[in-house]
Design a protein around this motif. Structure first.
Motif, PDB file in Angstrom:
ATOM      1  N   ASN A 199       0.808  -1.204   0.073  1.00  0.00           N
ATOM      2  CA  ASN A 199       0.083   0.092  -0.018  1.00  0.00           C
ATOM      3  C   ASN A 199       0.745   1.356  -0.026  1.00  0.00           C
ATOM      4  N   PHE A 200       1.680   1.517  -1.279  1.00  0.00           N
ATOM      5  CA  PHE A 200       2.281   2.787  -1.325  1.00  0.00           C
ATOM      6  C   PHE A 200       2.114   3.292  -2.501  1.00  0.00           C
ATOM      7  N   SER A 201       2.390   4.643  -2.781  1.00  0.00           N
ATOM      8  CA  SER A 201       2.115   5.237  -3.838  1.00  0.00           C
ATOM      9  C   SER A 201       2.837   6.554  -4.046  1.00  0.00           C
ATOM     10  N   THR A 202       3.290   6.763  -5.214  1.00  0.00           N
ATOM     11  CA  THR A 202       3.834   8.298  -5.327  1.00  0.00           C
ATOM     12  C   THR A 202       2.990   9.246  -5.795  1.00  0.00           C
ATOM     13  N   GLY A 203       1.803   8.968  -5.937  1.00  0.00           N
ATOM     14  CA  GLY A 203       0.731  10.081  -6.011  1.00  0.00           C
ATOM     15  C   GLY A 203       0.687  10.487  -7.402  1.00  0.00           C
ATOM     16  N   LEU A 204       1.465   9.981  -8.246  1.00  0.00           N
ATOM     17  CA  LEU A 204       1.839  10.345  -9.831  1.00  0.00           C
ATOM     18  C   LEU A 204       0.890   9.750 -10.558  1.00  0.00           C
ATOM     19  N   GLN A 205       0.486  10.395 -11.778  1.00  0.00           N
ATOM     20  CA  GLN A 205      -0.506   9.792 -12.637  1.00  0.00           C
ATOM     21  C   GLN A 205       0.420   9.518 -13.925  1.00  0.00           C
ATOM     22  N   PHE A 206       0.395   8.342 -14.394  1.00  0.00           N
ATOM     23  CA  PHE A 206       1.400   7.833 -15.736  1.00  0.00           C
ATOM     24  C   PHE A 206       0.598   7.345 -16.715  1.00  0.00           C
ATOM     25  N   GLY A 207      -0.634   7.776 -16.801  1.00  0.00           N
ATOM     26  CA  GLY A 207      -1.634   7.349 -17.822  1.00  0.00           C
ATOM     27  C   GLY A 207      -2.615   8.297 -17.907  1.00  0.00           C
ATOM     28  N   GLU A 208      -3.962   7.758 -18.591  1.00  0.00           N
ATOM     29  CA  GLU A 208      -5.025   8.605 -18.632  1.00  0.00           C
ATOM     30  C   GLU A 208      -5.989   8.620 -17.559  1.00  0.00           C
ATOM     31  N   VAL A 209      -5.653   7.568 -16.665  1.00  0.00           N
ATOM     32  CA  VAL A 209      -6.626   7.495 -15.428  1.00  0.00           C
ATOM     33  C   VAL A 209      -6.055   7.982 -14.121  1.00  0.00           C
ATOM     34  N   PRO A 210      -7.049   9.095 -13.762  1.00  0.00           N
ATOM     35  CA  PRO A 210      -6.426   9.738 -12.413  1.00  0.00           C
ATOM     36  C   PRO A 210      -6.204   8.932 -11.145  1.00  0.00           C
ATOM     37  N   VAL A 211      -5.319   9.212 -10.321  1.00  0.00           N
ATOM     38  CA  VAL A 211      -4.815   8.237  -9.292  1.00  0.00           C
ATOM     39  C   VAL A 211      -5.801   8.051  -8.468  1.00  0.00           C
ATOM     40  N   THR A 212      -6.645   9.221  -8.010  1.00  0.00           N
ATOM     41  CA  THR A 212      -8.002   8.602  -7.258  1.00  0.00           C
ATOM     42  C   THR A 212      -8.873   7.462  -7.814  1.00  0.00           C
ATOM     43  N   THR A 213      -9.038   7.439  -9.212  1.00  0.00           N
ATOM     44  CA  THR A 213      -9.832   6.680  -9.840  1.00  0.00           C
ATOM     45  C   THR A 213      -9.062   5.169  -9.703  1.00  0.00           C
ATOM     46  N   ILE A 214      -7.990   5.204  -9.776  1.00  0.00           N
ATOM     47  CA  ILE A 214      -7.101   4.030  -9.868  1.00  0.00           C
ATOM     48  C   ILE A 214      -7.353   3.471  -8.352  1.00  0.00           C
ATOM     49  N   ARG A 215      -7.343   4.145  -7.354  1.00  0.00           N
ATOM     50  CA  ARG A 215      -7.259   3.631  -6.183  1.00  0.00           C
ATOM     51  C   ARG A 215      -9.037   3.037  -5.658  1.00  0.00           C
ATOM     52  N   GLN A 216      -9.835   3.987  -6.378  1.00  0.00           N
ATOM     53  CA  GLN A 216     -11.084   3.470  -6.032  1.00  0.00           C
ATOM     54  C   GLN A 216     -11.359   2.123  -6.715  1.00  0.00           C
ATOM     55  N   ASN A 217     -10.783   2.041  -7.924  1.00  0.00           N
ATOM     56  CA  ASN A 217     -11.046   0.699  -8.707  1.00  0.00           C
ATOM     57  C   ASN A 217     -10.311  -0.355  -8.174  1.00  0.00           C
ATOM     58  N   LEU A 218      -9.220  -0.211  -7.522  1.00  0.00           N
ATOM     59  CA  LEU A 218      -8.373  -0.978  -6.939  1.00  0.00           C
ATOM     60  C   LEU A 218      -9.021  -1.715  -5.654  1.00  0.00           C
ATOM     61  N   ALA A 219      -9.340  -0.729  -4.996  1.00  0.00           N
ATOM     62  CA  ALA A 219     -10.213  -1.114  -3.520  1.00  0.00           C
ATOM     63  C   ALA A 219     -11.574  -1.992  -3.972  1.00  0.00           C
ATOM     64  N   ALA A 220     -12.154  -1.732  -5.061  1.00  0.00           N
ATOM     65  CA  ALA A 220     -13.594  -2.251  -5.332  1.00  0.00           C
ATOM     66  C   ALA A 220     -13.243  -3.566  -5.774  1.00  0.00           C
ATOM     67  N   ILE A 221     -12.211  -3.836  -6.808  1.00  0.00           N
ATOM     68  CA  ILE A 221     -11.948  -5.104  -7.136  1.00  0.00           C
ATOM     69  C   ILE A 221     -11.478  -5.993  -6.070  1.00  0.00           C
ATOM     70  N   MET A 222     -10.687  -5.457  -5.394  1.00  0.00           N
ATOM     71  CA  MET A 222     -10.088  -6.257  -4.004  1.00  0.00           C
ATOM     72  C   MET A 222     -11.324  -6.822  -3.190  1.00  0.00           C
ATOM     73  N   ARG A 223     -12.155  -5.739  -3.020  1.00  0.00           N
ATOM     74  CA  ARG A 223     -13.298  -6.074  -2.065  1.00  0.00           C
ATOM     75  C   ARG A 223     -14.029  -7.309  -2.839  1.00  0.00           C
ATOM     76  N   GLU A 224     -14.247  -7.077  -3.957  1.00  0.00           N
ATOM     77  CA  GLU A 224     -15.172  -8.094  -4.568  1.00  0.00           C
ATOM     78  C   GLU A 224     -14.427  -9.175  -4.695  1.00  0.00           C
ATOM     79  N   GLN A 225     -13.023  -9.226  -4.774  1.00  0.00           N
ATOM     80  CA  GLN A 225     -12.454 -10.548  -4.801  1.00  0.00           C
ATOM     81  C   GLN A 225     -12.345 -11.153  -3.196  1.00  0.00           C
ATOM     82  N   ARG A 226     -12.446 -10.431  -2.080  1.00  0.00           N
ATOM     83  CA  ARG A 226     -12.501 -10.904  -0.826  1.00  0.00           C
ATOM     84  C   ARG A 226     -13.876 -11.544  -0.668  1.00  0.00           C
ATOM     85  N   GLN A 227     -14.806 -11.042  -1.330  1.00  0.00           N
ATOM     86  CA  GLN A 227     -16.341 -11.494  -1.073  1.00  0.00           C
ATOM     87  C   GLN A 227     -16.807 -12.626  -1.851  1.00  0.00           C
ATOM     88  N   ARG A 228     -15.773 -12.954  -2.860  1.00  0.00           N
ATOM     89  CA  ARG A 228     -15.918 -14.423  -3.657  1.00  0.00           C
ATOM     90  C   ARG A 228     -15.958 -15.558  -2.764  1.00  0.00           C
TER      91      ARG A 228
END
Length: 467
Positions: free
Chosen positions: A438-467
């Protein structure tokens, strides 16, 4: 150092695994991190050479910098050695500033190899008596015997009178930079804080079956283009079996986790080694990392051999659901091969753990979504099969010394900004058992903002834990 042992007082060398965070400021959230096998091998070799050595795994123990410094200064070793890594570099520097100035300092690790001059010229570090680049088992005992041996050893630098000393030493002995993995002693697990360890009720131990990597994934510190001095070396099956028998007899280990990248990469060696597992009839299971291009096209009898020899789970570096991005990071695989490898393994009753990276350089919004879609597609494709598929998803982090690093600098990114890691993901969206990631530089390296990346990362891992 096991919980019931104290640090050896007056040792020749105390090796320290710097914590991921300064636990003086906040408590450790998880109770396990992978064992420090590299430090353990250095300690094992140095002890066999006649030196008093100990290892302090400050991350496993959840120690803050002031506590670590107190333990080191009270123990009073001749040398202290730290492994420098990008996310923990700031804590290593902070720790070095708290040490008794009379203790000699030895530094190594990926950061040392990637940025030696920058480290030697980092005025925040009070002293550097040896900066050892690469695999250090054969050179550390020489340095402990005589610090002046650094003048004759390849890949050893130091600071003297405020100046960086970086001699270009050539050697006729290749073992100084790439030790013979079959001649290495068996790892003394007294030096590992958390190995063997309990995983879901099973006693597991980590092992290394190879060193070096022939692949050139652009985000990886082991990429061959970044390590021209490192040769690929695979351990012989008899040596592996000797270590496995020892783990079984001494500790009662029930499962082995091969933590190197190449255990399932060379089909010829795979057959030899897996047949040795079967012949030994150890009644143990094992996990390993595999190469997708190898497993997608392997003969059916080889997959049967993998299963029969006790394989429980294979980890695959999938990274992205975009063929363009897979080519960009030089993975030498396709999305079609990913699906083929996963399905073939799961049909054999072998579980698959897929690693993914969100926010890779040049990633488009469509490619970002394609990665999330691929994860869900693999869940669906393996539904009802004997083996299950699970994902482990990370936010992209650039590391110095990788092919990506230079590309990003050319693209205009600041090295200082890319090294400014923050453990900023400590909220309820991120599971404590992933704390080491759980480390980040806070830098955006593609088209997707870092906040969106983190939201999607948290969501997909939450979905994984629920399976």
């Amino acid at each position: 150092m096991k919980p019931d042992r104290k640090i050896t007082a007056g040792a020749d060398l105390l090796l320290v695994n710097t914590p991921l965070k300064n636990y003086d400021l906040s408590p450790r959230r998880n109770d396990f991190t992978l064992p420090t096998i590299g430090l353990g091998y250095i300690a094992t070799c140095a002890e066999l050479a006649g030196f008093a050595v100990d290892v302090l795994d400050a991350e496993a123990l959840g120690l803050g910098l002031s506590k670590i410094a107190g333990l080191i200064n009270d123990a009073g070793p001749r040398w202290v050695g730290l492994n420098l890594l990008a996310p923990t570099y700031v804590h290593s520097v902070g720790l070095l500033r708290l040490l008794d100035p009379g203790i000699s300092v030895m530094l190594g690790g990926h950061q040392a190899k990637a940025m030696p001059r920058a480290i030697l010229e980092d005025v925040r570090i009070p002293r550097i008596d040896a900066l050892v680049l690469g695999e250090a088992e054969t050179r550390v005992p020489r340095l402990l015997a005589d610090v002046e041996a650094r003048r004759e050893l390849p890949g050893v630098y130091w600071r003297q009178a405020g100046s960086a000393i970086m001699p270009a030493v050539r050697t006729k002995d290749p073992l100084l930079l790439a030790p013979d993995v079959d001649a290495m002693p068996l790892l003394d697990r007294r030096f590992l804080q958390q190995d063997p360890y309990i995983d879901d009720g099973v006693l597991e131990s980590a092992m290394v079956a190879s060193r070096g990597c022939p692949f050139d994934c652009s985000f990886c510190g082991a990429a061959i283009s970044s390590n021209p001095d490192v040769t690929v070396r695979m351990r012989r099956p008899d040596g592996l079996m000797t270590e496995i028998r020892q783990l079984r007899s001494l500790y009662g280990v029930q499962r082995i986790r091969f933590v190197d990248d190449l255990f399932l990469a060379n089909t010829r060696l795979m057959r030899t080694t897996l047949n040795a597992f079967i012949d030994e009839a150890l009644d143990m299971s094992w996990d390993a990392t595999g190469r997708i291009n190898v497993l997608a096209t392997a003969r059916d009898d080889l997959l049967a051999l993998i299963s029969e020899s006790g394989c429980r789970e294979v980890a695959l570096g999938i990274e992205t659901g975009s063929d363009r991005l897979l080519s960009h990071v030089d993975k030498k695989i396709t999305v079609a091969q990913v699906a083929q490898a996963v399905i073939r393994l799961c049909r054999r009753g072998i579980h698959v753990k897929g690693y993914f990276i969100l926010g890779l350089p040049t990633e488009t919004r469509g490619e970002h979504q394609a990665t999330l879609d691929l994860i869900r597609r693999l869940w669906d494709l393996t539904e009802g099969l004997p083996g299950r598929f699970r994902c482990s998803v990370f936010e992209y982090r650039p590391y110095p010394g990788t092919p990506d690093w230079q590309r990003l600098i050319v693209a205009g990114y600041s090295p200082h900004a890319m090294l400014k890691y923050a453990d900023s993901l400590d909220d309820e969206s991120f599971s404590p058992d992933r704390d080491e990631f759980n480390f980040s530089t806070g830098l955006q390296f593609g088209e997707v903002p870092v906040t969106t990346i983190r939201q999607n990362l948290a969501a997909i891992m939450r979905e994984q834990r629920q399976r």
